[in-house]
Design an enzyme around this catalytic site. Structure first.
Site, PDB file in Angstrom:
ATOM      1  N   ASN A 236      -2.400   8.898   8.254  1.00 63.27           N
ATOM      2  CA  ASN A 236      -1.354   7.959   7.824  1.00 63.27           C
ATOM      3  C   ASN A 236      -0.452   8.529   6.728  1.00 63.27           C
ATOM      4  OD1 ASN A 236      -3.696   7.719   6.157  1.00 63.27           O
ATOM      5  ND2 ASN A 236      -2.931   5.795   5.337  1.00 63.27           N
TER       6      ASN A 236
ATOM      7  N   LYS B 282      -9.898  19.947   7.086  1.00 57.80           N
ATOM      8  CA  LYS B 282      -9.846  19.528   8.494  1.00 57.80           C
ATOM      9  C   LYS B 282      -8.942  18.304   8.555  1.00 57.80           C
ATOM     10  CE  LYS B 282     -11.126  17.045  11.448  1.00 57.80           C
ATOM     11  NZ  LYS B 282     -10.319  16.192  12.414  1.00 57.80           N
ATOM     12  N   PRO B 283      -7.669  18.475   8.949  1.00 60.84           N
ATOM     13  CA  PRO B 283      -6.759  17.336   9.030  1.00 60.84           C
ATOM     14  C   PRO B 283      -6.998  16.527  10.298  1.00 60.84           C
ATOM     15  CG  PRO B 283      -5.628  19.292   9.768  1.00 60.84           C
ATOM     16  CD  PRO B 283      -7.010  19.732   9.336  1.00 60.84           C
TER      17      PRO B 283
ATOM     18  N   GLU C 222     -13.166   7.673   0.671  1.00 60.01           N
ATOM     19  CA  GLU C 222     -12.325   6.472   0.628  1.00 60.01           C
ATOM     20  C   GLU C 222     -12.256   5.948   2.045  1.00 60.01           C
ATOM     21  OE1 GLU C 222      -9.395   4.435   1.665  1.00 60.01           O
ATOM     22  OE2 GLU C 222      -7.955   5.746   0.647  1.00 60.01           O
TER      23      GLU C 222
ATOM     24  N   CYS D 243      -3.779   2.322   3.258  1.00 59.94           N
ATOM     25  CA  CYS D 243      -5.096   1.758   2.966  1.00 59.94           C
ATOM     26  C   CYS D 243      -5.040   0.650   1.915  1.00 59.94           C
ATOM     27  CB  CYS D 243      -6.077   2.851   2.545  1.00 59.94           C
ATOM     28  SG  CYS D 243      -5.457   3.967   1.290  1.00 59.94           S
TER      29      CYS D 243
ATOM     30  N   GLU E  14      -9.522  -4.256   9.146  1.00 56.37           N
ATOM     31  CA  GLU E  14      -8.308  -3.609   8.674  1.00 56.37           C
ATOM     32  C   GLU E  14      -7.282  -3.574   9.813  1.00 56.37           C
ATOM     33  OE1 GLU E  14      -7.413   0.210   5.811  1.00 56.37           O
ATOM     34  OE2 GLU E  14      -8.873   0.464   7.418  1.00 56.37           O
TER      35      GLU E  14
END
Length: 330
Positions: free
Chosen positions: A17, A40-41, A112, A146, A241
């Site tokens: 995001n 590591k994206p 997170e 978030c 969420e």
């Protein structure tokens, strides 16, 4: 003498995001603490992550910062590799899996795990300011944030006025591609997320939520800016969420009722209260790592979650110390 020594190799697993900022928030403190880093994206945003690492490696020593690309299987392999710490940003479900896999090596963790942030609007709040914030913080990055405002509880005495203001501000938002200077709501990052957002909207409407704006006729790749009122407590967006451009409103009679609703969540990342002198009293009772009073969260530089929204923290003057081994010599 107290020393803060490097841990060794830190694995950073970052989300899609905010693919540059969320990686940077973990990579930099890990490097400052003297560690090497393997990033590591998300598989949804590989190009910006590669450009980020390439830029860093123009000045860093060889192999201090490395990057690996792949999906969840690659992430799992990295967690189980010989790393000293895992810094992860993502979903609760994936976070639990990271904890399980990291436990074999008793590896350090900073995580997170998202939020379902509530906002409480008291009867003496500055309603125009509260409404502007509600819309802006629900629609930022098309809601893919978030600390997006996901649940709004407004005092019934001012609910009608607040809803009118919210709709007025929300109507100003326009959908369009990232390079359209007139656009405010950009495409949703991926098909799975778009489907989830629309299913949350449809679920709330089916259970009795009033549609004040949007909610249907979503163009391909987009979710239309949506405002819902009278969202019932059993709606999915009250407990999950949503991560989309939705303003979700319900009204309360007693302040304690709003506090209980706000705290009725496994998440505890951020929370916001708008009101007069009593806002601070309400804020003190909210179960969140970051609480904003008449404004947003995270302004102090530290990023920390409560309950199942996180483990550890980052940012601030002390954030890099979680990436170290403390050694005390007497």
């Amino acid at each position: 003498m107290v020393e803060y020594r490097p841990l060794g190799v830190v694995a950073v697993i970052s989300p899609w995001n905010y693919p540059l900022a969320m990686a940077n928030n973990l990579v930099v403190p890990a490097l400052i603490a003297g560690n090497t880093v393997v990033l590591k994206p998300s598989e949804h945003t590989p190009l910006i992550a590669q450009a980020y690492v390439d830029a860093f490696n123009e000045v860093l020593p060889s192999n201090v910062l490395q990057i690996v690309h792949g999906d969840s299987a690659q992430g799992a392999a990295l967690v189980q590799a010989e790393v000293s710490m895992v810094a992860f940003t993502g979903s609760q479900a994936t976070g639990r899996d990271v904890m399980r896999k990291a436990s074999a090596g008793i590896k350090r963790l900073v995580m997170e795990l998202g939020g379902n942030d509530p906002m409480i609007v008291l009867h003496d709040a500055d309603l125009p300011s509260a409404a502007r914030f509600a819309v802006a913080n629900s629609f930022e990055n098309a809601g893919q944030m978030c600390t997006s405002t996901e649940r709004i509880y407004v005092d019934r005495r001012v609910a009608d006025a607040f809803e009118r203001l919210v709709v007025g501000y929300a109507r100003r938002y326009r959908m369009g591609p990232w390079n359209d200077p007139a656009a405010d709501i950009f495409p949703i990052n991926n098909k799975t997320q778009r489907t989830n957002i629309i299913s949350h909207i449809e679920d709330a409407v089916a259970q009795g939520a009033r549609v004040l704006l949007g909610a249907q006729d979503h163009p391909p790749r987009y979710v239309r800016p949506t405002v819902l009122a009278d969202v019932p407590r059993n709606a999915r967006m009250e407990h999950e969420e949503t991560f989309g451009p939705v303003v979700s409103i319900a009204s309360f009679v007693e302040e304690q009722q709003a506090i209980e609703w706000a705290n009725d969540s496994t998440y505890g990342l951020g929370a916001v209260v708008f009101g007069g002198a009593g806002a601070r009293v309400v804020a003190a009772q909210l179960e969140a790592g970051m609480v904003g009073i008449n404004g947003g969260v995270g302004a102090g530089g530290m990023w920390v979650g409560a309950k199942q929204s996180g483990l550890g923290f980052h940012g601030g003057t002390e954030g890099h110390r979680l990436f170290t081994q403390i050694r005390v010599t007497a």
